[in-house]
Design a protein around this motif. Structure first.
Motif, PDB file in Angstrom:
ATOM      1  N   MET A   1       1.181  -1.581  -0.105  1.00  0.00           N
ATOM      2  CA  MET A   1      -0.165  -0.206  -0.237  1.00  0.00           C
ATOM      3  C   MET A   1       1.362   1.529  -0.143  1.00  0.00           C
ATOM      4  O   MET A   1       0.926   2.101   0.055  1.00  0.00           O
ATOM      5  N   GLU A   2       2.353   1.448   0.696  1.00  0.00           N
ATOM      6  CA  GLU A   2       2.862   2.307   0.634  1.00  0.00           C
ATOM      7  C   GLU A   2       4.014   2.671  -0.520  1.00  0.00           C
ATOM      8  O   GLU A   2       3.769   4.283  -1.229  1.00  0.00           O
TER       9      GLU A   2
ATOM     10  N   ASP B   1       2.066   1.976  -3.288  1.00  0.00           N
ATOM     11  CA  ASP B   1       0.455   1.689  -4.568  1.00  0.00           C
ATOM     12  C   ASP B   1       1.511   2.830  -5.663  1.00  0.00           C
ATOM     13  O   ASP B   1       1.520   4.395  -5.496  1.00  0.00           O
TER      14      ASP B   1
ATOM     15  N   ASN C   1      -0.846   6.280  -5.096  1.00  0.00           N
ATOM     16  CA  ASN C   1      -0.769   6.957  -4.041  1.00  0.00           C
ATOM     17  C   ASN C   1      -0.120   9.001  -4.445  1.00  0.00           C
ATOM     18  O   ASN C   1       0.272   9.281  -5.381  1.00  0.00           O
TER      19      ASN C   1
ATOM     20  N   ASN D   1      -0.473   5.787   1.569  1.00  0.00           N
ATOM     21  CA  ASN D   1      -1.612   5.361   0.140  1.00  0.00           C
ATOM     22  C   ASN D   1      -2.387   5.988   0.266  1.00  0.00           C
ATOM     23  O   ASN D   1      -3.363   7.042   1.095  1.00  0.00           O
TER      24      ASN D   1
END
Length: 561
Positions: free
Chosen positions: A381-382, A384, A387, A499
């Motif tokens: 998620m970090e 992605d 973001n 995220n």
């Protein structure tokens, strides 16, 4: 097959028998299977065979059989259907399980007082640490596992029984010890093993061609195989076909990492990894035992780390030096991974896919030591690409204007996870094994408040970002002021990314995600946030070092708009 007549001695009487195997009686005399006085061959046959009154359905078998039930080999990667020993394997075990006396024969034997002595040839009734036998070796098996060869390719000396089952005598010829251990052929450089096994990446791998001497290995089995180098030992460098310490996959040691560290301790391999795992932070493989499994589900496995989570010992090669981020380097070939979209794949193409196995969707991943405005430890998620900001690990970064980048880098540059997370400079070994720095970082990255700025304090950041550019405020008007007032980079910037589900491009551009142990809500407005107002412009609502920002606006000097 042609039949031939041969004269042999059974119970002291010459008998003419038909020998239908070209391997039969190639040289029992003088071997461990010759129980004659003085091993002169005079009684070489009688403890196993008799011409009359033999056990029914056997090759004139004279030795009493064991009535024991065995614990058989099993592993999560086993495709064969292995049952209790049958056929010739049961005959072999009548001596080699140690439960029946060596001289306990059906006809003409002794009183049954001498048993197989303890040691490598006494397998006991636990066969779960021995290569499986008595299973059908068919094309169906090789169809299930592409690393198993078709039985049609087996050389003539490798025999399956009349039921197409692999037995002890597939690999061993009890009548001929020419190759040692009664093997049907030499196992130099895995010659015997490779008649059935076709291991991906092995022939080009460094272990298949390593000339390192094994005499100083911390491994009693390896130092007594009769072979002197890793190359000559081949599979035997890590695997033990009988009485293996690590039962599943027949490894020398039950402790997974010891199968690597027995050589990678500076005594065999030039790389000494043992010291790396004694450092302040690292992938501490010695902290876990019996947790890893090659068939484990990456999204739910218990927290652990083993060498084989990142390396495939069969396929490791030297890096070419021409790989570019994020391509997998040679040390990580043929390793499973998780894509940036969250899909599990058998063979990772990019380094970050290997990292995502543990640091992505797995709920047992490690927590962060830094408390932030937005909390996230899932690196999938970090990083992605949707973001508002992230370091360029999976794709190039979203920020198209980063004036602090050093020469040779630009906004299209992609970096490896291991550009930041790696062994520290004191180590001759590269790779994320262990570091004297926190967070398994290759360079110093101070995160404590009141840190004095210096080239070393933020050495990690200055590997990519020019220190003079930062201190001279080329991207943010008060960079130098904040750092010189002993505020660490991490007080404002979250190095992985924010995220898009939790943050947005207004409040979390430029990796802004405040450390809440240093930066507090503005007491006047109650807000703790940054607001992006355009290129090199923004405002903050916060309190830090007893300074209120209610808000405080920033604009790069000389920039209008």
């Amino acid at each position: 097959m042609k039949m031939k007549l041969s004269s042999i001695l059974l119970l002291g009487v010459p008998v003419i028998v038909c020998l239908t195997s070209p391997r039969a009686f190639g040289g029992v005399t003088g071997t461990a299977h010759d129980f004659s006085p003085g091993k002169d061959g005079s009684m070489a046959c009688q403890y196993c065979h008799t011409p009359h009154m033999a056990l029914s359905g056997t090759p004139l078998w004279n030795h009493k059989l064991s009535d024991r039930t065995y614990e058989i080999y099993w592993s999560t990667s086993l495709d064969a259907d292995v049952g209790q020993p049958t056929g010739s394997s049961k005959l072999c075990l009548s001596c080699h399980d140690g439960t029946v006396a060596l001289d306990a024969t059906v006809r003409g034997g002794g009183g049954g007082n001498t048993y197989m002595p303890p040691g490598s040839t006494n397998f006991g009734t636990d066969l779960s640490d021995d290569h499986p036998v008595s299973f059908v070796y068919s094309s169906g098996l090789s169809d299930k596992d592409p690393q198993i060869k078709s039985p049609d390719s087996l050389p003539e000396e490798f025999h399956l029984d009349h039921l197409d089952e692999m037995q002890c005598v597939t690999c061993h010829d009890p009548h001929d010890d020419t190759h040692g251990n009664f093997l049907v052929t030499t196992n130099l450089r895995s010659n015997l093993c490779m008649q059935c096994h076709d291991i991906f990446g092995w022939s080009a791998g460094v272990h298949a061609g390593s000339t390192a001497d094994v005499k100083n290995a911390d491994d009693d089995f390896l130092t007594n195989t009769g072979y002197t180098t890793v190359e000559d030992n081949g599979c035997l460098s890590c695997h033990q076909p009988h009485s293996a310490g690590g039962k599943q996959r027949l490894l020398h040691f039950a402790e997974e990492e010891n199968n690597c560290l027995s050589c990678h301790n500076g005594q065999v391999a030039t790389t000494n990894l043992v010291n790396e795992f004694e450092k302040y932070s690292g992938h501490f493989v010695k902290d876990y035992e019996g947790v890893h499994d090659m068939e484990e589900a990456t999204e739910s496995s218990d927290r652990h780390v083993e060498c084989v989570d990142c390396h495939n010992p069969h396929a490791v090669v030297q890096s070419t030096g021409i790989e570019q981020a994020p391509q997998v380097r040679g040390s990580m070939r043929y390793v499973s991974g998780v894509t940036s979209g969250g899909s599990v794949i058998e063979q990772a193409s990019y380094e970050y896919e290997i990292c995502f196995k543990c640091h992505g969707n797995n709920p047992n991943r490690i927590d962060s030591d830094i408390s932030r405005r937005i909390t996230q430890t899932n690196t999938l998620m970090e990083f992605d690409q949707s973001n508002p900001s992230y370091h360029p690990v999976t794709v190039a970064g979203v920020n198209l204007n980063v004036p602090s980048l050093l020469e040779g880098m630009d906004e299209s540059t992609i970096i490896y996870c291991t550009d930041c997370h790696n062994s520290d400079l004191s180590s001759p070994v590269k790779g994320p094994h262990g570091s004297q720095n926190p967070y398994l970082l290759a360079y110093r990255y101070e995160t404590d408040d009141d840190t004095e700025e210096s080239p070393m304090a933020y050495e990690l950041c200055y590997r990519c970002h020019d220190r003079e550019s930062i201190l001279n405020n080329e991207s943010f008007k008060h960079h130098g002021k904040h750092i010189n007032k002993k505020m660490p980079c991490s007080a404002c910037h979250d190095p992985h990314g924010i995220n898009s589900v939790q943050g947005n491009s207004v409040n979390n551009s430029n990796l802004i995600n405040f450390d809440t142990s240093i930066v507090f809500p503005d007491p006047d407005t109650g807000l703790l946030q940054f607001e992006d107002e355009g290129l090199f412009r923004g405002r903050c609502y916060l309190e830090c070092h007893n300074k209120k920002h209610s808000p405080k606006r920033y604009r790069k000097s000389g920039h209008s708009g």
